[in-house]
Design a protein around this motif. Sequence first.
Motif, PDB file in Angstrom:
ATOM      1  N   LEU A  96      -0.488  -0.859  -0.714  1.00 21.58           N
ATOM      2  CA  LEU A  96      -0.602   0.596  -0.765  1.00 21.58           C
ATOM      3  C   LEU A  96       0.578   1.166  -1.539  1.00 21.58           C
ATOM      4  CD1 LEU A  96      -1.544   1.497   2.928  1.00 21.58           C
ATOM      5  CD2 LEU A  96      -2.983   1.825   0.939  1.00 21.58           C
ATOM      6  N   ARG A 105       2.338   3.699  -1.403  1.00 25.59           N
ATOM      7  CA  ARG A 105       2.809   4.837  -0.621  1.00 25.59           C
ATOM      8  C   ARG A 105       4.038   4.418   0.185  1.00 25.59           C
ATOM      9  NH1 ARG A 105      -1.470   9.236   0.331  1.00 25.59           N
ATOM     10  NH2 ARG A 105       0.441  10.203   1.032  1.00 25.59           N
ATOM     11  N   SER A 119      -6.175   6.021   1.454  1.00 25.83           N
ATOM     12  CA  SER A 119      -5.682   4.851   0.720  1.00 25.83           C
ATOM     13  C   SER A 119      -6.131   3.558   1.398  1.00 25.83           C
ATOM     14  CB  SER A 119      -4.153   4.895   0.639  1.00 25.83           C
ATOM     15  OG  SER A 119      -3.725   6.027  -0.081  1.00 25.83           O
ATOM     16  N   ARG A 157      -9.636   2.823   0.381  1.00 30.87           N
ATOM     17  CA  ARG A 157      -9.693   2.384  -1.019  1.00 30.87           C
ATOM     18  C   ARG A 157      -9.355   0.901  -1.169  1.00 30.87           C
ATOM     19  NH1 ARG A 157     -12.470   5.344  -4.357  1.00 30.87           N
ATOM     20  NH2 ARG A 157     -11.184   4.704  -6.121  1.00 30.87           N
ATOM     21  N   ARG A 182      -3.264  11.160  -4.977  1.00 31.09           N
ATOM     22  CA  ARG A 182      -4.424  10.266  -5.065  1.00 31.09           C
ATOM     23  C   ARG A 182      -4.823  10.026  -6.517  1.00 31.09           C
ATOM     24  NH1 ARG A 182      -8.275  12.631  -0.149  1.00 31.09           N
ATOM     25  NH2 ARG A 182      -6.749  12.308   1.529  1.00 31.09           N
ATOM     26  N   GLN A 235      -2.289   7.650  -7.989  1.00 35.76           N
ATOM     27  CA  GLN A 235      -2.559   6.296  -7.505  1.00 35.76           C
ATOM     28  C   GLN A 235      -3.656   5.639  -8.318  1.00 35.76           C
ATOM     29  OE1 GLN A 235      -3.082   7.079  -3.162  1.00 35.76           O
ATOM     30  NE2 GLN A 235      -2.042   5.134  -2.927  1.00 35.76           N
ATOM     31  N   SER A 266       3.775   8.832  -8.346  1.00 35.64           N
ATOM     32  CA  SER A 266       3.119   8.688  -7.051  1.00 35.64           C
ATOM     33  C   SER A 266       4.144   8.666  -5.915  1.00 35.64           C
ATOM     34  CB  SER A 266       2.297   7.394  -7.030  1.00 35.64           C
ATOM     35  OG  SER A 266       1.661   7.217  -5.806  1.00 35.64           O
TER      36      SER A 266
END
Length: 317
Positions: free
Chosen positions: A177, A179, A186, A189, A266, A269, A277
């Motif tokens: 991820l 993040r 996420s 996804r 998003r 990403q 990001s």
Amino acid sequence: MRSAQLNVTPVTSLTLDGLALLSDHTLLFFFFFLAVYMFVVFSDSLVVYLICTRRKLRRPMFAFVAAVLLNSLAGSVAVYPKLLSDVLSGRGFAQVSRSSCLCQAFVVFSLGGSSFMLLSAMAFDRYLSICRPLRYAALVSPAAVAALLLLCWLLPAGLVGGAVLLASRLPLCRSRLSRIYCDVYSFVRLSCGGGAALLSEVYGLLCSVVIVFLPAVFVLFSYGKILSICLRRSRAFSSKALHTCLPHLLVFINYSLSTAFELLHRQLQARGEPAASTLCSVLILVVPTVMNPVVYGLKMKEIFIHLKQLLSCQRAA
């Protein structure tokens, strides 16, 4: 088909690699996030303490303010301690189990949704106070406030809980991820696709409409009605009414900008732009939690007066 499914290795842990760009300045970011976390805990707790202990602040409007700050405090506790530990490790990534990731996503996004609903409840409170003052006491009773608070907390928790439950059943084909904390979108996804993933995405969109976009539209409608009333009244009435609405509008703008940054994140990403990001992740995390106590502590006259009395050790009325 069966052999293809058997070749998919179950993903039991996830890697948050949004910390990679922070690893070059580990101590700087660690002390930055630590300072933000300490400020949020102290300031939110202080304002909530004032609202709970000062008789003059025991009104519906301040009950909703305390609820928003409690949301901010709970969300910070769910994110910052783990983030501080991950940053201090200096590895540039964080390993987290599927269940822990989904638990964090549930807490963060259910509290975010309830904050939007609380802001819509505040807008309704201000609308009744300014536009229907004779019916305000009857409509905004303690029982009504308690019911609104429960709705603002339980509805997002139920809807986001459903999204998390759907996401937990998805088989994952990827484990990274981009993040610094977990979110449901996420996570979905990372799945292998198919009908279950599509259902989860559609349900997540429905949740966003119910607990974010509809409350936001209601806030705009309510303050639009208040503005139209103010334009037809005296300057003194308009000034007083707009002054009481300003802090709530600032917090609403704050949350709206955070939602916009989330949508931008998003897109970044999807395009594979890690630097931008990560910056969006930091802004989404820091800006709302810092701004809320500042706005309510400094821009709301009633709270500011009691705050000065407390900090200067004066006796509060």
